[in-house]
Design a protein around this motif. Structure first.
Motif: not given
Length: 342
Positions: A223, A262, A231
């Motif tokens: 995500v 995501h 990330w």
């Protein structure tokens, strides 16, 4: 307790309500922090039967182990409602194929043939495609899971209402009667779809309300929280649900709750990954109006992170149809060429 930036918190649904039936302040505070700061969290103790998760993964593996001709008998090109089997590399995210195959299903309802011309989203309603002869247990177990997830989704959405200083039934009406939830059984395969590269599924936000994901232990989900540049991996928690919020809630709260971006990195060649996402979503004709936020919450709202190439729509059905049409351009061109952008 405030979560550290970038962490994926875990909420225990069995602690959500007190003995008098009201939501506990501690759970609501944890939920508010998770939903506002990260947009992703794990949920445990949500009511699954002792072997239900393992059994569902087992039947999902058995489906993808069926001969290809059996899976292709359920091809989503046979469905004008975007249901059924999609082969490896046929779903598109951000213009690239995904390294996954899947079967899509939703509530089993008769098609709408009399919908107004300005409400094309009704074409999403219709029957599912299941391997009723080769693997009849799949439909039964998947639909039982969908019933459980509908209850979990409704409970979380009630708690989100309370977290926004609203009545717990604030979001109930758009879901009454015929909620248009959607679910998938997904098999990720690495190193097979050449054009996908490392993309299991490309970076995106979900277009519904609440997503409840069951993932196996392989990992790969990442995500990108609001304002972050790196990330964050969502490390699998056995049996837990990964919960994230969709664009409908971002639109409704002017960005106080975010539809967090995501993606999934494809597994290594020779490694199989299975995931079962469920999207708790309202009626197709639901139109989501802005939530009356308190001054405190409004001051913390970030605004809608709208993408001109992928605009968010307050009409749930329109938002869903936009997403399905882009994800499955082959089905769209075959059954609904009028939806293809010129």
């Amino acid at each position: 307790m405030q979560q550290p930036p970038g962490s994926i918190p875990t909420l225990d649904l069995s602690t959500a309500r007190s003995v008098d039936g009201s939501f506990t302040p501690g759970f609501i505070e944890e939920l508010r922090n998770a939903a506002h700061t990260v947009g992703f969290f794990h949920v445990v103790n949500y009511g699954a039967a002792p072997t239900q998760v393992d059994d569902l993964f087992d039947i999902t593996r058995r489906f993808f182990d069926l001969p290809l001709q059996d899976r292709l008998a359920l091809h989503n090109r046979l469905s004008p409602h975007f249901r059924g089997y999609a082969g490896l590399g046929t779903e598109i995210t951000r213009g690239r194929p995904d390294s996954r195959e899947q079967i899509d299903f939703s509530p089993e309802r008769a098609p709408r043939t009399d919908h107004p011309a300005d409400e094309p989203y009704w074409l999403l309603q219709g029957p599912n495609l299941w391997p009723r002869e080769t693997l009849p247990q799949l439909e039964e177990q998947a639909m039982v899971w969908a019933e459980l997830m509908s209850g979990v989704g409704a409970e979380l959405l009630s708690a989100i209402g309370v977290a926004l200083d609203l009545p717990e039934d604030y979001f109930t009406e758009p879901f009454e009667g015929t909620p248009a939830w959607m679910a998938k059984l997904v098999h990720y395969v690495g190193g097979v779809v050449e054009d996908a590269g490392s993309q299991g599924v490309g970076a995106h936000a979900d277009y519904g309300f609440v997503t409840l994901l069951l993932q196996d232990q392989v990992g790969g989900l990442e995500v990108l929280p609001h304002g972050a540049s790196d990330w964050v991996p969502v490390t699998p928690v056995p049996g837990a649900l990964v919960v994230n919020l969709g664009e409908m809630l971002e639109v409704a709260t002017e960005g106080y709750l975010a539809a967090t971006i995501h993606r999934v990195t494809a597994p290594a060649p020779g490694v199989d990954r299975y995931a079962i996402p469920f999207f708790w979503s309202p009626r197709l004709d639901a139109v989501i109006e802005p939530v009356p936020l308190s001054e405190e919450l409004r001051s913390a709202a970030r605004g809608i992170s709208d993408d001109p190439e992928n605009p968010m729509l307050s009409s749930y059905g329109s938002n869903m149809l936009k997403g399905r049409a882009r994800a499955h351009p082959d089905v769209t061109e075959l059954h609904h060429p009028e939806l293809v952008r010129r």
